[in-house]
Design a protein around this motif. Structure first.
Motif, mmCIF file in Angstrom:
data_model
loop_
_atom_site.group_PDB
_atom_site.id
_atom_site.type_symbol
_atom_site.label_atom_id
_atom_site.label_comp_id
_atom_site.label_asym_id
_atom_site.label_seq_id
_atom_site.Cartn_x
_atom_site.Cartn_y
_atom_site.Cartn_z
ATOM 1 N N LEU A 174 38.300 54.103 35.837
ATOM 2 C CA LEU A 174 39.734 54.331 35.966
ATOM 3 C C LEU A 174 40.356 54.400 34.584
ATOM 4 C CD1 LEU A 174 42.150 54.570 37.933
ATOM 5 C CD2 LEU A 174 42.404 52.096 37.723
ATOM 6 N N TYR B 295 48.444 50.055 38.451
ATOM 7 C CA TYR B 295 47.497 50.950 37.789
ATOM 8 C C TYR B 295 47.509 52.307 38.487
ATOM 9 C CZ TYR B 295 46.050 46.782 35.358
ATOM 10 O OH TYR B 295 46.058 45.654 34.575
ATOM 11 N N SER B 296 46.942 53.315 37.839
ATOM 12 C CA SER B 296 47.066 54.692 38.315
ATOM 13 C C SER B 296 46.466 54.943 39.695
ATOM 14 C CB SER B 296 46.468 55.666 37.301
ATOM 15 O OG SER B 296 45.098 55.384 37.093
ATOM 16 N N ASP B 297 45.538 54.105 40.147
ATOM 17 C CA ASP B 297 44.978 54.306 41.488
ATOM 18 C C ASP B 297 45.739 53.535 42.561
ATOM 19 O OD1 ASP B 297 44.169 51.688 41.022
ATOM 20 O OD2 ASP B 297 42.127 52.001 41.751
ATOM 21 N N ALA C 30 43.761 48.763 45.423
ATOM 22 C CA ALA C 30 44.320 50.044 45.855
ATOM 23 C C ALA C 30 43.883 50.324 47.282
ATOM 24 C CB ALA C 30 43.840 51.159 44.934
ATOM 25 N N HIS D 58 42.948 53.036 49.965
ATOM 26 C CA HIS D 58 42.529 54.452 50.017
ATOM 27 C C HIS D 58 42.223 54.824 51.439
ATOM 28 C CE1 HIS D 58 42.315 55.094 45.700
ATOM 29 N NE2 HIS D 58 41.804 53.878 45.623
ATOM 30 N N VAL E 230 34.219 55.470 42.675
ATOM 31 C CA VAL E 230 34.988 55.871 41.497
ATOM 32 C C VAL E 230 34.149 55.588 40.269
ATOM 33 C CG1 VAL E 230 37.094 55.436 40.167
ATOM 34 C CG2 VAL E 230 37.172 55.366 42.655
#
Length: 137
Positions: A7, A93-95, A135, A137, A4
């Motif tokens: 973020l 958080y967004s992830d 997060a 994934h 990534v």
């Protein structure tokens, strides 16, 4: 797993748990730095050539969240403050990374000027955490 590049803060959410489940706090404008530096403990002795330290206990600062006043969001916080109890909080958080902590809330209002949105700060005195969950994934 893909790397990534970074973020974006957009989409970060502050929520708390009550008897009916998880509730999101509306109109959060800023989230403070999370985590704490450990205090350093001096373990220097008479045979030491230089000072020596080990990591001690972490001391969490109060967490202050800036919030735009929208009426209902303040009523929710006011109810929590008047209950006078520690609350379980989560920043997501967004992830999907999460930070959980427990603490007693209070608040203070911003000063106001002409042509400015009214805001207040939610202040949480941390009693446990923060604990980070990366997060998945």
């Amino acid at each position: 797993m893909a790397t990534v590049a970074g973020l974006l803060s957009k989409g970060a959410v502050l929520s708390y748990k009550d008897s009916s489940g998880s509730k999101t706090i509306a109109a959060v404008k800023s989230i403070p730095a999370m985590g704490a530096d450990p205090e350093k403990v001096d373990v220097t002795h008479l045979g030491s050539d230089k000072k020596a330290y080990i990591a001690g206990i972490q001391d969490s600062d109060n967490l202050e969240f800036a919030i735009i006043y929208q009426g209902d969001n303040f009523k929710d916080i006011d109810t929590l403050v008047k209950a006078g109890k520690a609350v379980e909080w989560t920043v997501t958080y967004s992830d999907g990374m999460k930070v959980d902590f427990t603490g007693q809330p209070s608040y203070k209002f911003d000063g106001v000027e002409v042509n400015q949105a009214l805001g207040f700060n939610l202040v949480v005195v941390v009693s446990a955490g923060p604990n980070f969950t990366p997060a998945s994934h």
